[in-house]
Motif scaffolding. Structure first.
Motif, mmCIF file in Angstrom:
data_model
loop_
_atom_site.group_PDB
_atom_site.id
_atom_site.type_symbol
_atom_site.label_atom_id
_atom_site.label_comp_id
_atom_site.label_asym_id
_atom_site.label_seq_id
_atom_site.Cartn_x
_atom_site.Cartn_y
_atom_site.Cartn_z
ATOM 1 N N LYS A 4 37.750 43.901 40.060
ATOM 2 C CA LYS A 4 37.049 44.943 40.773
ATOM 3 C C LYS A 4 35.775 45.323 40.068
ATOM 4 O O LYS A 4 35.709 45.347 38.876
ATOM 5 N N ILE A 5 34.795 45.569 40.864
ATOM 6 C CA ILE A 5 33.550 46.013 40.266
ATOM 7 C C ILE A 5 32.961 47.026 41.204
ATOM 8 O O ILE A 5 32.404 46.678 42.211
ATOM 9 N N ILE A 392 33.628 53.606 47.026
ATOM 10 C CA ILE A 392 32.690 53.108 46.033
ATOM 11 C C ILE A 392 33.156 51.756 45.501
ATOM 12 O O ILE A 392 32.782 51.329 44.425
ATOM 13 N N GLN A 393 33.984 51.060 46.287
ATOM 14 C CA GLN A 393 34.394 49.706 45.963
ATOM 15 C C GLN A 393 34.085 48.800 47.147
ATOM 16 O O GLN A 393 34.260 49.200 48.294
ATOM 17 N N GLU A 394 33.648 47.595 46.853
ATOM 18 C CA GLU A 394 33.287 46.650 47.904
ATOM 19 C C GLU A 394 34.545 46.139 48.603
ATOM 20 O O GLU A 394 35.660 46.290 48.095
ATOM 21 N N GLY A 395 34.364 45.524 49.771
ATOM 22 C CA GLY A 395 35.480 45.120 50.617
ATOM 23 C C GLY A 395 36.471 44.176 49.976
ATOM 24 O O GLY A 395 37.637 44.127 50.392
ATOM 25 N N ASN A 396 36.052 43.395 48.966
ATOM 26 C CA ASN A 396 36.985 42.502 48.286
ATOM 27 C C ASN A 396 38.149 43.272 47.674
ATOM 28 O O ASN A 396 39.213 42.702 47.431
ATOM 29 N N TRP A 397 37.946 44.567 47.377
ATOM 30 C CA TRP A 397 38.966 45.342 46.690
ATOM 31 C C TRP A 397 39.568 46.447 47.540
ATOM 32 O O TRP A 397 40.288 47.299 47.042
ATOM 33 N N THR A 398 39.284 46.405 48.852
ATOM 34 C CA THR A 398 39.866 47.392 49.762
ATOM 35 C C THR A 398 40.639 46.703 50.884
ATOM 36 O O THR A 398 40.782 47.248 51.976
ATOM 37 N N GLY A 399 41.096 45.495 50.615
ATOM 38 C CA GLY A 399 41.787 44.709 51.633
ATOM 39 C C GLY A 399 43.117 45.304 52.047
ATOM 40 O O GLY A 399 43.610 46.280 51.462
ATOM 41 N N PRO A 400 43.749 44.705 53.074
ATOM 42 C CA PRO A 400 45.000 45.244 53.625
ATOM 43 C C PRO A 400 46.113 45.381 52.593
ATOM 44 O O PRO A 400 46.965 46.268 52.714
ATOM 45 N N LEU A 666 40.700 31.015 42.452
ATOM 46 C CA LEU A 666 39.376 31.495 42.859
ATOM 47 C C LEU A 666 39.332 31.821 44.351
ATOM 48 O O LEU A 666 38.687 32.781 44.768
ATOM 49 N N LEU A 667 40.010 31.025 45.147
ATOM 50 C CA LEU A 667 39.981 31.252 46.588
ATOM 51 C C LEU A 667 40.755 32.501 46.998
ATOM 52 O O LEU A 667 40.335 33.223 47.913
ATOM 53 N N HIS A 668 41.883 32.771 46.334
ATOM 54 C CA HIS A 668 42.744 33.854 46.814
ATOM 55 C C HIS A 668 43.093 34.904 45.769
ATOM 56 O O HIS A 668 43.711 35.915 46.105
ATOM 57 N N GLY A 669 42.717 34.686 44.521
ATOM 58 C CA GLY A 669 43.020 35.665 43.493
ATOM 59 C C GLY A 669 44.337 35.391 42.796
ATOM 60 O O GLY A 669 45.091 34.488 43.169
ATOM 61 N N LEU A 670 44.615 36.197 41.772
ATOM 62 C CA LEU A 670 45.844 36.035 40.980
ATOM 63 C C LEU A 670 46.365 37.413 40.613
ATOM 64 O O LEU A 670 45.620 38.280 40.158
ATOM 65 N N SER A 671 47.665 37.633 40.820
ATOM 66 C CA SER A 671 48.277 38.920 40.483
ATOM 67 C C SER A 671 49.484 38.694 39.585
ATOM 68 O O SER A 671 49.994 37.583 39.467
ATOM 69 N N GLU A 682 44.254 42.882 39.118
ATOM 70 C CA GLU A 682 44.400 41.479 39.487
ATOM 71 C C GLU A 682 43.046 40.810 39.671
ATOM 72 O O GLU A 682 42.031 41.464 39.915
ATOM 73 N N MET A 683 43.056 39.502 39.524
ATOM 74 C CA MET A 683 41.858 38.707 39.796
ATOM 75 C C MET A 683 41.632 38.679 41.304
ATOM 76 O O MET A 683 42.523 38.327 42.066
ATOM 77 N N PRO A 684 40.453 39.122 41.784
ATOM 78 C CA PRO A 684 40.224 39.175 43.227
ATOM 79 C C PRO A 684 39.871 37.808 43.808
ATOM 80 O O PRO A 684 39.492 36.879 43.088
#
Length: 741
Positions: A4-5, A392-400, A666-671, A682-684
């Motif tokens: 997250k950034i 204040i977080q981009e959509g990559n970190w506000t997913g479902p 890289l495509l889907h992240g790692l938790s 987690e890695m987004p």
């Protein structure tokens, strides 16, 4: 490769302001915190309201040290979604707006070209902006601004290109656009992973965060120069009175780094450059909307650690208490606070300390206060850019499936959009300084500002002189170097020295003379300026030898860096003598290692030459992406960071020759835990980037950290298609099972 950034991590380090509030929809009187309102702010608010507050209401929510006050400079409807500002030489303020940033929890329409740069003016000199115009319209999320003379340089999201804009008929709207740097390539990554800055430093180089490039402004063009070991940081960049740069990394949860040495010399960090306690933050409200989730919250649900550091500034003004000058201020928009750090130099090693015990310089109970940038203004005051919004977080970190989305929806934070404020900080009994008129003044007059007590004036007078390329001031600059002595004239001499360099009018005699200056910072600058002579014919080596026992560790360490520009045996002996004489000072040993690693980065290793052209291109492009983005979490050497914000990559089984796990990640992240270690977030997913981008990053990390062959874009495409239905991050257990299938 980043986690997250927060927008707070976006990109752009811009310049200062002097405005106030639009008369459209706000009071004519200056809004300010009062002693009564400060004392009325509770020590902690456990149930803050997410409701929108008017500027009048919001300004009463700030807790500040005694004597300090905030004044409203501009707000909606004059501006919306502000993220960065820049002043020209006459104190006209340009404001970059990200009008499509996260207008809902999905980020719908984020890349529509409907953002803009506003021009704000204070026509009656009361400190408030009372005139506005749309200077540039229909832009794609403008993120970097730099004023040069009567022009404004602007970079937009998704491109490396920079264009100059100029208003020739004085109607407040740009009518001339010209290219100043146009590589013509699409910028990879989502908008929070792209550059910020265009910071014209004391050394006349223009620096950015993220990208390993710096620029010179020559003949009205930006001329690039690569930084072999990579740049630093994410959203925000600042410099001190002498050109020391400071970066932040929200994704790496690192509030400040890159400040030990200039990045052109490599990288040098120390585990103890600030304590672990420095990473703790002290909000005055409950902060449930943090991407790190419960791991980033105290039992009272306050943010426990920097997670969105950004928009930093070294305060260099002259109209706030003197003890604030030279302090580093770092914004933390998730915590609704601003940290004040004391910058301490001990034997050449820089350390940071919180100026307060378990509290912050500025904190607010307004849940929509989102400080994303700060500046020293032309009036000598401190300016804050508040995006004033819910998300204040981009959509990559506000997913479902994210931790954040239910928090955002529960609180209704997605409804708070299209606001924005710019504040200035003032102090009891100190009147803000006068407005400059540099664009209308002679070059001779600008020379007199090189010793101004406000760093904004010094920097901008130097910049304007160089943009004009007015050689008539050269004798006056040399007179300053020759005639002024002592601490009182040190700023004048320092800026005169660098202005001569920027005008290509510096001579060897002036450099040699500056090496004898009473002020250590000027001797240090002279050592740096000797590099061009050392490259040519080893000139000035005798002058450098005379500094072998200089009382300043900074001067002697700069000699180690600068002597590396000479290949002569004499320069090597002098450098070795300096290290030996340091008596084990770890700074000198690390300086040598930084130089060696930097040289290795320039050569990039013999293994690269053995690859075919297409694979070599993949690895080289991946190197740029990794050093600017991934290194902030995984470390430049792939060994991770001391803060353990992300797992190390060096030696990782996921990079081995026989697995494509790194592409899946890289495509889907790692938790979940990684090799027995739990990380704060987690890695987004990076799937928004194309196959070439993914292949480049994977190819670089495999090549550099595992000695495995590159992965081609067509292989990435096949994996992307095969896993297209996946909407959540992988776990290591799943990836292990997949490999066994």
């Amino acid at each position: 490769m980043n986690k997250k950034i927060s927008l707070a991590t976006l990109a752009t380090a811009f310049i200062m302001v002097t405005c106030q509030v639009s008369r459209q929809g706000t009071s004519d009187t200056i809004l300010r915190t009062t002693d009564a309102s400060v004392s009325a702010i509770p020590a902690f608010t456990s149930d803050p309201s997410p409701a929108y507050l008017t500027p009048e209401q919001s300004i009463k929510t700030f807790k500040l040290p005694k004597g300090y006050h905030l004044e409203l400079v501009a707000s909606e409807p004059m501006i919306h979604e502000p993220v960065a500002i820049a002043w020209d030489g006459n104190a006209r303020m340009y404001v970059a707006e990200l009008n499509t940033y996260m207008q809902d929890v999905e980020g719908t329409g984020e890349h529509a070209p409907t953002s803009r740069v506003m021009l704000l003016e204070d026509t009656d000199n009361d400190g408030k902006m009372d005139k506005s115009s749309v200077f540039i319209d229909k832009m794609l999320l403008p993120r970097m601004l730099l004023c040069v003379g009567n022009e404004v340089l602007v970079n937009e999201t998704d491109t490396y290109d920079v264009f100059s804009y100029k208003d020739t008929n004085k109607d407040g709207v740009a009518d001339v656009k010209r290219p100043v740097y146009t590589p013509g390539k699409k910028s990879p990554g989502n908008l929070e992973h792209q550059r910020s800055g265009l910071d014209w430093n004391v050394d006349n180089w223009i620096y950015m965060a993220v990208d390993p490039v710096r620029f010179r402004y020559k003949n009205k063009m930006l001329v690039p120069d690569s930084i072999p070991s990579g740049s630093s940081g994410q959203w925000g960049i600042t410099h001190d009175n002498y050109g020391r740069l400071f970066f932040s990394s929200a994704g790496g949860e690192n509030p400040a780094y890159g400040f030990q040495i200039n990045p052109v010399y490599g990288r040098m960090e120390f585990d103890d450059q600030f304590s672990e306690q420095f990473n703790e933050v002290w909000p005055i409200i409950k902060t449930p909307d943090v991407e790190g989730g419960l791991k980033r919250l105290r039992p009272d649900t306050t943010l426990n650690h920097f997670t969105a550091s950004c928009g930093q500034v070294i305060f260099r003004g002259d109209r706030l208490p003197a003890d604030l000058q030279g302090d580093l201020l770092i914004s933390e928009p998730v915590g609704r606070l601003i940290r004040r750090a004391k910058v301490i130099n001990k034997n050449g090693k820089i350390t940071l300390e919180n100026a307060y015990q378990k509290e912050e310089f500025i904190a607010s109970t307004d849940m929509n206060f989102r400080g994303v940038n700060m500046y020293t203004g032309p009036d000598g005051c401190l300016y804050l850019v508040d995006m004033n919004r819910g998300i204040i977080q981009e959509g990559n970190w506000t997913g479902p499936n994210s931790y954040l989305r239910p928090q955002i929806k529960r609180l209704g934070l997605d409804k708070n959009i299209q606001h924005g404020r710019i504040y200035r900080m003032v102090y009891d009994g100190i009147k803000p300084g006068p407005k400059p008129h540099m664009l209308d003044e002679t070059s001779a007059k600008l020379v007199t500002y090189l010793g101004h007590p406000n760093g904004w004036w010094r920097d901008n007078a130097q910049k304007e002189l160089i943009v004009r390329n007015d050689q008539s001031v050269v004798p006056a600059l040399k007179t300053i170097l020759a005639s002024q002595t002592g601490k009182a004239g040190a700023f004048s001499r320092l800026h005169a020295l660098w202005t001569l360099e920027g005008l290509d009018a510096l001579d060897q005699t002036s450099v040699a003379s500056a090496m004898k200056d009473q002020d250590a910072e000027i001797r240090k600058a002279a050592v740096r300026l000797a590099e061009s002579y050392l490259k040519k014919d080893n000139a000035l080596i005798n002058n450098l030898t005379a500094l072998k026992t200089d009382p300043s560790s900074d001067v002697r360490m700069q000699m180690v860096f600068s002597l590396a520009h000479s290949k002569s045996a004499e320069a090597k002996r002098l450098s070795d003598d300096l290290v030996t004489a340091s008596n084990g000072n770890p700074v000198f040993a690390r300086a040598v290692r930084s130089i060696e690693k930097n040289e290795d980065a320039k050569k990039f290793g013999l293994r690269l030459g053995r690859l075919d052209a297409s694979d070599r291109t993949l690895v080289m492009n991946g190197s740029i992406i990794y050093k600017s983005l991934c290194a902030t979490c995984h470390g430049a050497d792939g060994k991770g960071l001391v803060s353990k914000t992300a797992p190390p990559l060096a030696g990782s089984k996921r990079l081995a020759r026989s697995t494509d796990a790194s592409v899946h990640i890289l495509l889907h992240g790692l938790s979940g835990p990684v090799d027995g270690q739990t990380y704060p977030s987690e890695m987004p997913s990076m799937k928004d980037n194309d196959d070439q981008w993914i292949a480049s990053v994977v190819s670089y990390v495999r090549h550099e950290f595992s000695n495995a062959p590159p992965i081609r874009p067509d292989a990435v495409k096949a994996i992307r298609e095969k896993t297209s239905g996946r909407d959540k991050a992988w776990t290591l257990e799943e990836l292990t099972e997949k490999k066994a299938q």
